[in-house]
Design a protein around this motif. Structure first.
Motif, PDB file in Angstrom:
ATOM      1  N   HIS A 193       0.856  -1.192   0.000  1.00  0.00           N
ATOM      2  CA  HIS A 193       0.000   0.000   0.000  1.00  0.00           C
ATOM      3  C   HIS A 193       0.888   1.236   0.000  1.00  0.00           C
ATOM      4  CE1 HIS A 193      -3.478   2.525   0.742  1.00  0.00           C
ATOM      5  NE2 HIS A 193      -2.802   3.119   1.719  1.00  0.00           N
ATOM      6  N   LEU A 194       0.721   2.097  -0.988  1.00  0.00           N
ATOM      7  CA  LEU A 194       1.509   3.318  -1.143  1.00  0.00           C
ATOM      8  C   LEU A 194       0.642   4.537  -0.867  1.00  0.00           C
ATOM      9  CD1 LEU A 194       4.014   4.978  -2.153  1.00  0.00           C
ATOM     10  CD2 LEU A 194       3.072   4.724  -4.467  1.00  0.00           C
ATOM     11  N   SER A 195       1.119   5.411   0.015  1.00  0.00           N
ATOM     12  CA  SER A 195       0.457   6.688   0.278  1.00  0.00           C
ATOM     13  C   SER A 195       1.450   7.804  -0.030  1.00  0.00           C
ATOM     14  CB  SER A 195       0.011   6.797   1.743  1.00  0.00           C
ATOM     15  OG  SER A 195      -0.880   5.757   2.076  1.00  0.00           O
ATOM     16  N   VAL A 196       1.023   8.771  -0.842  1.00  0.00           N
ATOM     17  CA  VAL A 196       1.893   9.878  -1.240  1.00  0.00           C
ATOM     18  C   VAL A 196       1.356  11.181  -0.656  1.00  0.00           C
ATOM     19  CG1 VAL A 196       2.776  11.223  -3.192  1.00  0.00           C
ATOM     20  CG2 VAL A 196       2.621   8.728  -3.348  1.00  0.00           C
ATOM     21  N   PHE A 197       2.256  11.969  -0.054  1.00  0.00           N
ATOM     22  CA  PHE A 197       1.889  13.256   0.532  1.00  0.00           C
ATOM     23  C   PHE A 197       2.734  14.335  -0.149  1.00  0.00           C
ATOM     24  CE2 PHE A 197       1.676   9.818   3.644  1.00  0.00           C
ATOM     25  CZ  PHE A 197       0.328   9.843   3.996  1.00  0.00           C
ATOM     26  N   LYS A 198       2.246  14.798  -1.301  1.00  0.00           N
ATOM     27  CA  LYS A 198       3.032  15.710  -2.128  1.00  0.00           C
ATOM     28  C   LYS A 198       3.344  17.016  -1.411  1.00  0.00           C
ATOM     29  CE  LYS A 198       1.674  14.016  -6.697  1.00  0.00           C
ATOM     30  NZ  LYS A 198       1.059  14.354  -8.012  1.00  0.00           N
ATOM     31  N   THR A 199       2.405  17.501  -0.619  1.00  0.00           N
ATOM     32  CA  THR A 199       2.619  18.771   0.095  1.00  0.00           C
ATOM     33  C   THR A 199       3.863  18.720   0.960  1.00  0.00           C
ATOM     34  OG1 THR A 199       0.231  19.128   0.141  1.00  0.00           O
ATOM     35  CG2 THR A 199       1.565  20.454   1.649  1.00  0.00           C
ATOM     36  N   PHE A 200       4.106  17.546   1.569  1.00  0.00           N
ATOM     37  CA  PHE A 200       5.239  17.399   2.483  1.00  0.00           C
ATOM     38  C   PHE A 200       6.438  16.712   1.825  1.00  0.00           C
ATOM     39  CE2 PHE A 200       1.315  17.338   5.012  1.00  0.00           C
ATOM     40  CZ  PHE A 200       1.535  18.425   5.837  1.00  0.00           C
ATOM     41  N   GLY A 201       6.261  16.287   0.570  1.00  0.00           N
ATOM     42  CA  GLY A 201       7.358  15.617  -0.125  1.00  0.00           C
ATOM     43  C   GLY A 201       7.700  14.269   0.474  1.00  0.00           C
ATOM     44  N   THR A 202       6.692  13.588   1.036  1.00  0.00           N
ATOM     45  CA  THR A 202       6.919  12.304   1.691  1.00  0.00           C
ATOM     46  C   THR A 202       6.001  11.237   1.103  1.00  0.00           C
ATOM     47  OG1 THR A 202       5.289  12.689   3.437  1.00  0.00           O
ATOM     48  CG2 THR A 202       7.537  13.461   3.848  1.00  0.00           C
ATOM     49  N   ALA A 203       6.349   9.991   1.348  1.00  0.00           N
ATOM     50  CA  ALA A 203       5.518   8.854   0.941  1.00  0.00           C
ATOM     51  C   ALA A 203       5.660   7.751   1.976  1.00  0.00           C
ATOM     52  CB  ALA A 203       5.927   8.351  -0.435  1.00  0.00           C
ATOM     53  N   GLN A 204       4.648   6.908   2.047  1.00  0.00           N
ATOM     54  CA  GLN A 204       4.645   5.819   3.021  1.00  0.00           C
ATOM     55  C   GLN A 204       4.287   4.512   2.331  1.00  0.00           C
ATOM     56  OE1 GLN A 204       1.230   5.074   5.769  1.00  0.00           O
ATOM     57  NE2 GLN A 204       2.660   5.811   7.332  1.00  0.00           N
ATOM     58  N   LEU A 205       5.043   3.473   2.669  1.00  0.00           N
ATOM     59  CA  LEU A 205       4.746   2.129   2.171  1.00  0.00           C
ATOM     60  C   LEU A 205       4.363   1.237   3.337  1.00  0.00           C
ATOM     61  CD1 LEU A 205       7.546   1.259  -0.443  1.00  0.00           C
ATOM     62  CD2 LEU A 205       5.199   1.956  -0.876  1.00  0.00           C
ATOM     63  N   LYS A 206       3.314   0.447   3.131  1.00  0.00           N
ATOM     64  CA  LYS A 206       2.902  -0.529   4.143  1.00  0.00           C
ATOM     65  C   LYS A 206       2.671  -1.869   3.483  1.00  0.00           C
ATOM     66  CE  LYS A 206       0.450   2.344   7.540  1.00  0.00           C
ATOM     67  NZ  LYS A 206      -0.871   2.575   8.181  1.00  0.00           N
ATOM     68  N   LYS A 207       3.157  -2.903   4.157  1.00  0.00           N
ATOM     69  CA  LYS A 207       2.855  -4.266   3.720  1.00  0.00           C
ATOM     70  C   LYS A 207       2.971  -5.163   4.947  1.00  0.00           C
ATOM     71  CE  LYS A 207       3.834  -7.733   0.175  1.00  0.00           C
ATOM     72  NZ  LYS A 207       4.692  -8.085  -0.991  1.00  0.00           N
ATOM     73  N   GLY A 208       1.864  -5.777   5.303  1.00  0.00           N
ATOM     74  CA  GLY A 208       1.865  -6.582   6.527  1.00  0.00           C
ATOM     75  C   GLY A 208       2.168  -5.694   7.725  1.00  0.00           C
ATOM     76  N   SER A 209       3.127  -6.093   8.538  1.00  0.00           N
ATOM     77  CA  SER A 209       3.484  -5.328   9.738  1.00  0.00           C
ATOM     78  C   SER A 209       4.609  -4.332   9.484  1.00  0.00           C
ATOM     79  CB  SER A 209       3.912  -6.290  10.859  1.00  0.00           C
ATOM     80  OG  SER A 209       5.049  -7.031  10.460  1.00  0.00           O
ATOM     81  N   VAL A 210       5.112  -4.274   8.242  1.00  0.00           N
ATOM     82  CA  VAL A 210       6.243  -3.393   7.925  1.00  0.00           C
ATOM     83  C   VAL A 210       5.725  -2.064   7.388  1.00  0.00           C
ATOM     84  CG1 VAL A 210       8.364  -3.115   6.577  1.00  0.00           C
ATOM     85  CG2 VAL A 210       7.679  -5.395   7.393  1.00  0.00           C
ATOM     86  N   GLU A 211       6.286  -0.985   7.905  1.00  0.00           N
ATOM     87  CA  GLU A 211       5.889   0.366   7.495  1.00  0.00           C
ATOM     88  C   GLU A 211       7.148   1.188   7.260  1.00  0.00           C
ATOM     89  OE1 GLU A 211       3.621   3.922   9.795  1.00  0.00           O
ATOM     90  OE2 GLU A 211       2.586   1.981   9.768  1.00  0.00           O
ATOM     91  N   VAL A 212       7.239   1.824   6.100  1.00  0.00           N
ATOM     92  CA  VAL A 212       8.431   2.593   5.741  1.00  0.00           C
ATOM     93  C   VAL A 212       8.017   3.986   5.282  1.00  0.00           C
ATOM     94  CG1 VAL A 212      10.588   2.633   4.409  1.00  0.00           C
ATOM     95  CG2 VAL A 212       9.456   0.433   4.892  1.00  0.00           C
ATOM     96  N   GLU A 213       8.661   5.006   5.860  1.00  0.00           N
ATOM     97  CA  GLU A 213       8.444   6.397   5.452  1.00  0.00           C
ATOM     98  C   GLU A 213       9.630   6.840   4.599  1.00  0.00           C
ATOM     99  OE1 GLU A 213       5.959   8.528   6.253  1.00  0.00           O
ATOM    100  OE2 GLU A 213       4.856   7.448   7.818  1.00  0.00           O
ATOM    101  N   PHE A 214       9.341   7.470   3.463  1.00  0.00           N
ATOM    102  CA  PHE A 214      10.380   7.988   2.572  1.00  0.00           C
ATOM    103  C   PHE A 214      10.287   9.515   2.528  1.00  0.00           C
ATOM    104  CE2 PHE A 214       9.649   3.702   1.185  1.00  0.00           C
ATOM    105  CZ  PHE A 214      10.864   3.242   0.695  1.00  0.00           C
ATOM    106  N   VAL A 215      11.431  10.184   2.623  1.00  0.00           N
ATOM    107  CA  VAL A 215      11.452  11.637   2.528  1.00  0.00           C
ATOM    108  C   VAL A 215      12.747  12.079   1.874  1.00  0.00           C
ATOM    109  CG1 VAL A 215      12.487  11.947   4.824  1.00  0.00           C
ATOM    110  CG2 VAL A 215      11.124  13.788   3.827  1.00  0.00           C
ATOM    111  N   GLY A 216      12.679  13.147   1.123  1.00  0.00           N
ATOM    112  CA  GLY A 216      13.892  13.705   0.534  1.00  0.00           C
ATOM    113  C   GLY A 216      14.690  14.450   1.585  1.00  0.00           C
ATOM    114  N   ALA A 217      16.031  14.376   1.514  1.00  0.00           N
ATOM    115  CA  ALA A 217      16.882  15.121   2.445  1.00  0.00           C
ATOM    116  C   ALA A 217      16.567  16.607   2.326  1.00  0.00           C
ATOM    117  CB  ALA A 217      18.351  14.856   2.131  1.00  0.00           C
ATOM    118  N   ARG A 218      16.516  17.300   3.465  1.00  0.00           N
ATOM    119  CA  ARG A 218      16.099  18.699   3.422  1.00  0.00           C
ATOM    120  C   ARG A 218      16.751  19.520   4.520  1.00  0.00           C
ATOM    121  NH1 ARG A 218       9.832  17.474   5.266  1.00  0.00           N
ATOM    122  NH2 ARG A 218      10.281  16.771   7.384  1.00  0.00           N
TER     123      ARG A 218
END
Length: 468
Positions: free
Chosen positions: A67-92
């Motif tokens: 499951h992919l969630s994109v938050f363009k306003t904040f320049g972040t995205a989140q991936l979820k699969k099962g119990s694993v959750e990963v947040e991605f963000v550009g260095a700032r």
């Protein structure tokens, strides 16, 4: 270190980052907890480039169920699969206005990103690129601070806390959770910047406080909040418990110290967050009910009932849930004196029935709170109280087995009373209903329909509702 990188998600991130030719690192609390050997579910990944682009590439590789969630306003995205959750963000890099904790954000380097982190132990980064896989980047000495169990800010702490005052709460929360010390310079900056906490929303403060309340020894956080001056701003009712008044050589205990001792004692055997809140608030009305009596000394009459009434306004202001959780805390605060009185003055069947009726399924939690409330340094007194509480507990079991009072409803309710006597809703219906309840709780009649019906008819005659 290499073992955690064998997890499939890190392999996929590494592959995608190399294909996109961008630097990529796992950073923050996940890395900190890796070194501390603590479980951590939330994985934060910082990318020198677009975090959203990398998240989308990884989502394709991770496949079905991602499951992919994109938050363009904040320049972040989140991936979820099962119990694993990963947040991605550009260095700032970030800059702040004085009246807001919302930063002006620009793209930056990894070190820019580490520099904006709250504490050195949360600024550790591990490379996920193939050529440097597993390399630790620690420009601010976070690993050494972790070994010394110290919380310190990467930058000037006055800048860190002025920019985002919530970090003051986070410092105290992390110190409580991790059993770390706050570096003296960092703590002094919290004291200097404490008024800045007023720009933070109540929801964010409550979230940090709840995390602190869940720690092994939550009292340590409240002592730090008090020492820093934050407590008086965010929780004045708790701050008001501090201190001891002496008159005629008689003093009362410091109710702030006592409350935190009760909280820690309860926390040693219960993870129930709202029972912990009940422990924190059980004596909250003592400052407003404190009176001096020449015969008995200091008194706090009805502090349990006044405390129950104070809780909704405290919960509302602090943006805590105004639902059954609040009502549970109210119930615990209202009832917390009852088992103590029973243990001291004698345990009658009637009093036990009423306690079971009022506490219902929460009776066991109430007893846990009451036992934690015994904090005397006099071990003989403590032992006596606990022995008496054991008698109360046994009596609760015996009465419940015999009379089935817990979650009990009278055998005849108001609707049936109206049908029997052809009445509409009126005062007499309430009188009859309460008379049946009281008769059962006082042991005048058994908790059975036939006995309740006979009692009802006799009471109706007494009240002139029917003739004999």
């Amino acid at each position: 270190m290499q073992e955690f990188l064998q997890h499939k998600i890190f392999q996929l991130i590494s592959e995608a980052a190399d294909e996109m030719q961008c630097e990529c690192y796992v950073i923050g609390g996940y890395v900190r907890d890796l070194f501390l050997k603590r479980n951590s579910k939330d994985i934060d990944v910082v990318v020198v480039g677009s975090g959203i682009d990398l998240a989308q590439a990884v989502a394709k590789k991770w496949g079905k169920g991602t499951h992919l969630s994109v938050f363009k306003t904040f320049g972040t995205a989140q991936l979820k699969k099962g119990s694993v959750e990963v947040e991605f963000v550009g260095a700032r890099r970030e800059s702040y206005n004085h009246d807001s904790r919302k930063p002006v954000v620009e793209a930056g380097t990894l070190e820019d990103d580490q520099r904006r982190r709250d504490f050195t132990v949360n600024a550790l980064a591990i490379s996920l690129n193939k050529d440097t896989l597993g390399k630790l980047l620690d420009p601010f000495g976070g690993l050494e601070d972790m070994e010394k169990k110290i919380l310190r800010t990467p930058l000037d702490p006055d800048i860190t806390f002025s920019d985002d005052p919530l970090r003051m709460m986070r410092a105290i929360r992390f110190a409580t959770q991790l059993q770390f010390k706050i570096h003296p310079d960092t703590f002094d900056a919290i004291v200097r910047n404490r008024e800045r906490i007023k720009i933070i929303s109540a929801e964010r403060i409550a979230d940090e406080m709840n995390k602190m309340m869940a720690a092994k020894h939550p009292s340590e956080g409240f002592f730090l909040l008090d020492k820093s001056g934050l407590l008086e701003i965010i929780f004045p009712e708790l701050s008001a418990l501090k201190g001891v008044d002496v008159r005629g050589g008689k003093g009362h205990k410091d109710n702030f110290v006592h409350t935190l001792a009760v909280l820690d004692k309860l926390a040693s055997h219960s993870d129930n967050l709202w029972l912990r809140w009940a422990a924190l608030l059980h004596d909250i009305a003592k400052p407003v009910t404190k009176r001096w009596d020449d015969q008995t000394g200091w008194t706090f009459h009805n502090h349990n009932f006044i405390g129950e009434k104070m809780i909704p306004s405290i919960f509302k202001r602090m943006k805590l849930p105004m639902n059954e959780k609040m009502r549970f805390v109210q119930k615990m605060v209202s009832l917390h004196m009852r088992p103590i009185v029973l243990s001291e003055e004698g345990v009658s069947d009637s009093a036990i029935r009423r306690l079971l009726f009022d506490a219902g399924d929460d009776i066991d939690l109430l007893m846990q709170l009451c036992e934690a409330d015994i904090t005397s340094k006099n071990q003989v007194k403590v032992r006596t109280h606990l022995e008496n509480f054991a008698l109360v507990r046994q009596k609760l079991i015996d009465i419940e087995n015999k009379d089935r009072i817990r979650n009990w409803q009278p055998p005849i309710d108001g609707i049936e009373i109206m049908k029997i006597f052809n009445l509409s809703q009126c005062r007499e219906v309430g009188l009859l209903k309460n008379a049946i309840k009281d008769a059962i709780l006082d042991g005048e009649i058994p908790n059975e329909y036939d006995a309740a019906y006979r009692f009802l008819m006799a009471k109706a005659v007494e009240l002139g509702i029917i003739k004999q």
